[in-house]
Design an enzyme around this catalytic site. Structure first.
Site, PDB file in Angstrom:
ATOM      1  N   ARG A  49      35.806  39.430 -17.128  1.00 55.42           N
ATOM      2  CA  ARG A  49      36.493  39.306 -18.636  1.00 55.42           C
ATOM      3  C   ARG A  49      37.225  40.347 -18.797  1.00 55.42           C
ATOM      4  O   ARG A  49      38.035  40.004 -19.864  1.00 55.42           O
ATOM      5  CB  ARG A  49      35.348  39.393 -19.574  1.00 55.42           C
ATOM      6  CG  ARG A  49      34.418  37.977 -19.526  1.00 55.42           C
ATOM      7  CD  ARG A  49      33.032  38.119 -20.295  1.00 55.42           C
ATOM      8  NE  ARG A  49      33.237  38.290 -21.721  1.00 55.42           N
ATOM      9  CZ  ARG A  49      33.146  37.070 -22.531  1.00 55.42           C
ATOM     10  NH1 ARG A  49      32.781  36.134 -21.972  1.00 55.42           N
ATOM     11  NH2 ARG A  49      33.404  37.367 -23.910  1.00 55.42           N
ATOM     12  N   GLU A  54      52.081  40.020 -15.228  1.00 52.01           N
ATOM     13  CA  GLU A  54      50.709  40.377 -15.661  1.00 52.01           C
ATOM     14  C   GLU A  54      50.036  41.085 -14.394  1.00 52.01           C
ATOM     15  O   GLU A  54      49.163  41.999 -14.560  1.00 52.01           O
ATOM     16  CB  GLU A  54      49.958  38.986 -15.973  1.00 52.01           C
ATOM     17  CG  GLU A  54      48.794  38.565 -15.555  1.00 52.01           C
ATOM     18  CD  GLU A  54      48.588  37.293 -16.077  1.00 52.01           C
ATOM     19  OE1 GLU A  54      49.027  36.231 -15.913  1.00 52.01           O
ATOM     20  OE2 GLU A  54      47.370  37.414 -17.183  1.00 52.01           O
ATOM     21  N   ASN A  90      31.219  42.105 -29.778  1.00 51.37           N
ATOM     22  CA  ASN A  90      32.197  41.514 -29.372  1.00 51.37           C
ATOM     23  C   ASN A  90      32.828  41.011 -30.564  1.00 51.37           C
ATOM     24  O   ASN A  90      32.420  40.353 -31.107  1.00 51.37           O
ATOM     25  CB  ASN A  90      31.944  40.463 -28.296  1.00 51.37           C
ATOM     26  CG  ASN A  90      33.066  39.766 -27.936  1.00 51.37           C
ATOM     27  OD1 ASN A  90      34.216  40.068 -28.104  1.00 51.37           O
ATOM     28  ND2 ASN A  90      32.740  38.403 -27.434  1.00 51.37           N
ATOM     29  N   GLY A  91      34.407  41.649 -30.569  1.00 56.68           N
ATOM     30  CA  GLY A  91      35.074  41.139 -31.757  1.00 56.68           C
ATOM     31  C   GLY A  91      35.622  42.195 -32.541  1.00 56.68           C
ATOM     32  O   GLY A  91      35.619  43.338 -31.978  1.00 56.68           O
ATOM     33  N   LYS A  93      40.077  38.386 -19.396  1.00 56.10           N
ATOM     34  CA  LYS A  93      40.030  36.890 -19.170  1.00 56.10           C
ATOM     35  C   LYS A  93      39.990  36.141 -20.408  1.00 56.10           C
ATOM     36  O   LYS A  93      40.628  35.078 -20.559  1.00 56.10           O
ATOM     37  CB  LYS A  93      39.045  36.519 -18.204  1.00 56.10           C
ATOM     38  CG  LYS A  93      38.919  35.306 -17.726  1.00 56.10           C
ATOM     39  CD  LYS A  93      40.135  34.726 -16.755  1.00 56.10           C
ATOM     40  CE  LYS A  93      40.233  33.438 -16.504  1.00 56.10           C
ATOM     41  NZ  LYS A  93      41.471  32.907 -16.091  1.00 56.10           N
ATOM     42  N   TRP A 139      35.826  46.311 -24.148  1.00 57.64           N
ATOM     43  CA  TRP A 139      37.496  46.254 -24.013  1.00 57.64           C
ATOM     44  C   TRP A 139      37.899  46.718 -25.491  1.00 57.64           C
ATOM     45  O   TRP A 139      37.810  46.209 -26.588  1.00 57.64           O
ATOM     46  CB  TRP A 139      37.945  44.628 -23.976  1.00 57.64           C
ATOM     47  CG  TRP A 139      39.123  44.629 -23.691  1.00 57.64           C
ATOM     48  CD1 TRP A 139      40.062  44.759 -22.487  1.00 57.64           C
ATOM     49  CD2 TRP A 139      40.124  44.152 -24.696  1.00 57.64           C
ATOM     50  NE1 TRP A 139      41.188  44.676 -22.498  1.00 57.64           N
ATOM     51  CE2 TRP A 139      41.499  44.078 -23.989  1.00 57.64           C
ATOM     52  CE3 TRP A 139      40.485  43.957 -25.906  1.00 57.64           C
ATOM     53  CZ2 TRP A 139      42.730  43.845 -24.444  1.00 57.64           C
ATOM     54  CZ3 TRP A 139      41.581  43.812 -26.406  1.00 57.64           C
ATOM     55  CH2 TRP A 139      42.708  43.550 -25.685  1.00 57.64           C
ATOM     56  N   LYS A 173      53.103  35.441 -14.735  1.00 57.82           N
ATOM     57  CA  LYS A 173      52.289  35.660 -13.868  1.00 57.82           C
ATOM     58  C   LYS A 173      52.676  36.703 -12.988  1.00 57.82           C
ATOM     59  O   LYS A 173      51.719  37.801 -12.764  1.00 57.82           O
ATOM     60  CB  LYS A 173      52.337  34.480 -12.758  1.00 57.82           C
ATOM     61  CG  LYS A 173      50.831  34.360 -12.131  1.00 57.82           C
ATOM     62  CD  LYS A 173      50.046  33.373 -12.877  1.00 57.82           C
ATOM     63  CE  LYS A 173      49.693  33.664 -14.273  1.00 57.82           C
ATOM     64  NZ  LYS A 173      48.836  32.666 -14.912  1.00 57.82           N
ATOM     65  N   CYS A 211      35.186  42.068 -24.703  1.00 59.15           N
ATOM     66  CA  CYS A 211      33.798  42.538 -24.567  1.00 59.15           C
ATOM     67  C   CYS A 211      32.722  41.760 -24.119  1.00 59.15           C
ATOM     68  O   CYS A 211      32.814  40.405 -24.224  1.00 59.15           O
ATOM     69  CB  CYS A 211      33.270  42.893 -25.774  1.00 59.15           C
ATOM     70  SG  CYS A 211      34.308  44.196 -26.587  1.00 59.15           S
ATOM     71  N   GLU A 227      55.973  30.739 -17.179  1.00 55.56           N
ATOM     72  CA  GLU A 227      54.964  30.960 -16.656  1.00 55.56           C
ATOM     73  C   GLU A 227      54.918  31.837 -15.436  1.00 55.56           C
ATOM     74  O   GLU A 227      54.107  32.807 -15.034  1.00 55.56           O
ATOM     75  CB  GLU A 227      54.221  29.584 -16.330  1.00 55.56           C
ATOM     76  CG  GLU A 227      52.756  29.648 -15.510  1.00 55.56           C
ATOM     77  CD  GLU A 227      51.886  30.657 -16.083  1.00 55.56           C
ATOM     78  OE1 GLU A 227      51.881  30.992 -17.454  1.00 55.56           O
ATOM     79  OE2 GLU A 227      50.763  30.981 -15.754  1.00 55.56           O
ATOM     80  N   HIS A 278      75.002  34.733 -22.176  1.00 57.40           N
ATOM     81  CA  HIS A 278      75.248  34.931 -23.561  1.00 57.40           C
ATOM     82  C   HIS A 278      74.714  36.407 -23.865  1.00 57.40           C
ATOM     83  O   HIS A 278      74.512  36.849 -25.139  1.00 57.40           O
ATOM     84  CB  HIS A 278      74.530  34.019 -24.486  1.00 57.40           C
ATOM     85  CG  HIS A 278      75.243  32.811 -24.319  1.00 57.40           C
ATOM     86  ND1 HIS A 278      76.532  32.423 -24.539  1.00 57.40           N
ATOM     87  CD2 HIS A 278      74.786  31.621 -23.701  1.00 57.40           C
ATOM     88  CE1 HIS A 278      76.852  31.177 -24.443  1.00 57.40           C
ATOM     89  NE2 HIS A 278      75.919  30.619 -23.725  1.00 57.40           N
TER      90      HIS A 278
HETATM   91  C1  AGP Z   1      46.759  33.908 -17.937  1.00 60.37           C
HETATM   92  O1  AGP Z   1      47.164  34.452 -16.638  1.00 60.37           O
HETATM   93  C2  AGP Z   1      46.518  34.631 -18.902  1.00 60.37           C
HETATM   94  N1  AGP Z   1      45.604  35.692 -18.606  1.00 60.37           N
HETATM   95  C3  AGP Z   1      46.472  34.211 -20.535  1.00 60.37           C
HETATM   96  O2  AGP Z   1      47.766  34.156 -20.785  1.00 60.37           O
HETATM   97  C4  AGP Z   1      45.715  33.164 -20.676  1.00 60.37           C
HETATM   98  O3  AGP Z   1      46.090  32.071 -20.382  1.00 60.37           O
HETATM   99  C5  AGP Z   1      45.509  33.173 -22.537  1.00 60.37           C
HETATM  100  O4  AGP Z   1      44.763  34.208 -23.045  1.00 60.37           O
HETATM  101  C6  AGP Z   1      44.795  31.977 -22.861  1.00 60.37           C
HETATM  102  O5  AGP Z   1      43.502  31.715 -22.358  1.00 60.37           O
HETATM  103  P1  AGP Z   1      42.762  30.465 -22.582  1.00 60.37           P
HETATM  104  O6  AGP Z   1      43.433  29.483 -21.511  1.00 60.37           O
HETATM  105  O7  AGP Z   1      41.393  30.834 -22.189  1.00 60.37           O
HETATM  106  O8  AGP Z   1      42.751  29.870 -24.095  1.00 60.37           O
END
Ligand code: AGP
Length: 607
Positions: free
Chosen positions: A27, A489, A99-100, A602, A75, A486, A2, A482, A505
């Protein structure tokens, strides 16, 4: 997550609020809304989906001259992402954006029902608005009403609140989620993020946790929860915290990958003196580092993968145990803080609620904390004992790329620093790796990026599949984690990372010619074993895409991306950039919205 923007000033604020919402779009959100106050009456307009839809809808209303308003991108957490759950929520004379999460919002329902309040949404926010309104009705005092309501509410949140009969002021609350005050000439603003402030605002205050603000045209006041006045710590608004531009790139993600060489260069330059690591600028207590007998790491998502990369290096260089744990699990696993230990948290935004909670737990237990953070003055940066800043510049794309690359480079330097401080790495060796990281790495990342077409060529076939494995050993397994995140996501391909030796395994049963495998092999010590795993999956029908130095075994691989010749410690970081480009081009080929993947935010400011 949010986004909040509020304006109290001398100019009609409808467009200021809309621009703020556009700037907060990155965001992540699913609906938007605005409340404007004019002649003691709210005009509230909400819409599902994009801010542009809200703007369209607003055209049906007469342009407002209101100089007081709040707006929000939501959100969804409580209730589906439709118009009825979008903010602002109005109860009685009170309009509120939030927000929260309020965990005990149900407890407010009987109290409000008894006073004849009815609910129009499924949100926790509406219940909070109701409580504030009830106490405002009882006291006639906005501050008293807000403080009383906040004492009843449990959770982590930020509010912007307006009252219909108070034409000159907006109230802000920060309890766990970020909220900033923008200071202008004859105007004040509230926002979740500096990006939302108009260009002419050049100062801001990050509200302290547990504080309430009252903003109005001629200034602002700050209070603690018992309504004692508190002092403000004004900061200049720097370029990095401003809204971002694509500078001719089609997507922020691609732009940010292309910024990696410069970001690594800038970040490492801040922590190298006379050819050796020097973290004195971060304020890290060297005497604590020298005594460490273990280290804890907590972070989320991509930052956690950088943490696992750091664990690998610190254990290798220092031979002390490093416990890396996703921040959302940290407290539930009841960490054992034994001996001389410390907590390292890693976060691009510095606002991730889970990471912040892990940091606070460690602080409660008296554990020394170090944060690796990209955003200056963010909550994590302010609360940690020492902050090592990554100077990656603003990262807008939801999929983190340059922040990760810079984190891995910086954490490599930090591990080196720890090793040389404690004598487990010789001065000569430290100098050599330091040189490679600071000089060679940016150039080699540039080389990888210049071969983007080669990466794109790997993506056509991968983009037509629905699943993929990433396999690697040792440090490469973390690069794979990672890479898989990526790809998942932004392209929605179900990509799973597996230590290369672990497939047989169980999960090798999934392998077929519809299940591509991306193998990362950068370390000589495991090259042959990984090569055997490549053959295992290739002989069962998988198309294997190998990312490895040119002189590593390649049989079994359908396609190879040969990493540039570079010092071994740099190769995993170079492989990571390849996987970022691979995810980007695969997602594009699948027609995905690369910068705004579905359901994601974000900055994740709820636990
Ligand atoms: C990364 O591609 C993600 N969108 C997500 O995993 C992100 O890295 C995670 O939410 C942590 O965010 P931060 O680094 O702002 O703490």
């Amino acid at each position: 997550m949010c986004g909040i923007i509020g304006y109290a000033g001398k100019s009609p604020c409808q467009n200021i609020l809309l621009s703020g919402l556009y700037a907060l779009e990155y965001r992540g959100y699913d609906s938007a809304g605005i409340a404007l106050l004019d002649n003691e009456r709210f005009t509230i307009i909400k819409s599902r989906g994009e801010v542009s839809r809200l703007e369209e809808k607003m055209k049906a209303f007469q342009a407002s001259e209101s100089t007081l308003g709040i707006a929000h991108t939501r959100w969804a957490t409580h209730g589906e992402p439709g118009e009825r759950n979008a903010h602002p929520h109005k109860m009685g004379k009170t309009a509120l954006v939030h927000n929260g999460i309020i965990e005990n919002y149900k407890e407010a329902e009987p109290i409000l029902a008894e006073k004849c309040y009815t609910f129009c949404s499924d949100t926790d926010t509406e219940r909070a608005a109701g409580l504030i309104d009830l106490y405002y009705r009882e006291t006639g005092d906005p501050l008293a009403a807000i403080s009383r309501a906040c004492k009843k509410l449990r959770g982590s949140y930020a509010f912007a609140v307006m009252f219909e009969d108070r034409e000159n002021e907006i109230y802000g609350v920060r309890l766990g989620s970020p909220l900033l005050i923008g200071v202008g000439d004859g105007e004040s603003l509230l926002a979740s993020d500096t990006a939302a402030f108009p260009a002419h605002i050049d100062r801001y205050i990050a509200m302290e946790d547990g504080s309430i603000s009252r903003i109005f045209r001629d200034g602002f006041q700050l209070f603690d929860m018992s309504l004692a006045k508190i002092k403000a710590n004004e900061q200049p608004l720097t370029q990095i915290s401003r809204g971002a531009h694509k500078d001719g790139y089609e997507h922020f993600m691609r732009k940010e990958i292309h910024e990696e060489p410069a970001a690594v260069l800038k970040t490492l330059a801040a922590y190298i003196k006379n050819g050796l690591p020097d973290f004195s600028a971060s304020g890290v207590d060297t005497s604590i580092l020298k005594q460490l007998s273990s280290l804890h790491i907590a972070a989320c998502g991509t930052a956690m993968h950088a943490g696992l990369f750091a664990k690998f290096l610190i254990e290798k260089f220092l031979r002390i145990p490093v416990f890396a744990e996703v921040a959302s699990e940290f407290r539930y696993n009841e960490p054992i803080f034994d001996g001389n230990t410390a907590l390292l948290v890693i976060s691009q935004s510095g606002e991730t609620a889970d990471t912040l909670a892990a940091l606070r737990l460690a602080k409660e237990r008296g554990i020394y904390s170090i944060a690796v953070v990209n955003v200056p003055c963010s909550s994590i940066a302010r609360e940690a004992d020492a902050v090592i800043y990554t100077h990656a510049g603003r990262e807008v794309s939801v999929a983190s790329t340059k922040a990760y690359t810079v984190q891995t480079a910086l954490l490599s330097l930090f591990a080196l620093h720890l090793g040389s401080l404690r004598g487990s790495i010789s001065q000569k060796e430290a100098q050599k790796i330091c040189f490679s990281l600071s000089r060679e790495l940016p150039e080699k990342i540039d080389e990888v990026i210049a071969r983007e077409d080669e990466v794109r060529a790997l993506c056509h076939s991968i983009s037509q599949k629905e699943s993929a494995f990433f396999i690697g050993r040792g440090v490469d397994a973390h690069i794979c984690a990672e890479g898989a995140l990526k790809l998942k996501e932004i392209s929605y391909i179900n990509a799973q990372a597996y230590p290369a030796g672990e497939l047989k395994h169980g999960t090798i049963s999934l392998i077929s010619n519809d299940f591509p495998v991306i193998a990362v092999s950068t370390q000589l010590c495991s090259a042959e074993k990984t090569a055997a795993n490549v053959r295992e999956v290739a002989s069962r029908g998988a198309d294997v895409y190998l990312i490895a130095p040119a002189d590593f075994p390649q049989d079994g691989a359908k396609r190879v991306f040969a990493l540039p010749k570079a010092a071994e410690p740099l190769l995993p970081i170079l492989a990571a950039t390849v996987t970022q480009l691979l995810a980007y081009h695969t997602a594009l080929l699948r027609g995905c919205n690369v910068d705004k993947p579905r359901n994601l935010a974000k900055s994740v400011t709820v636990e």
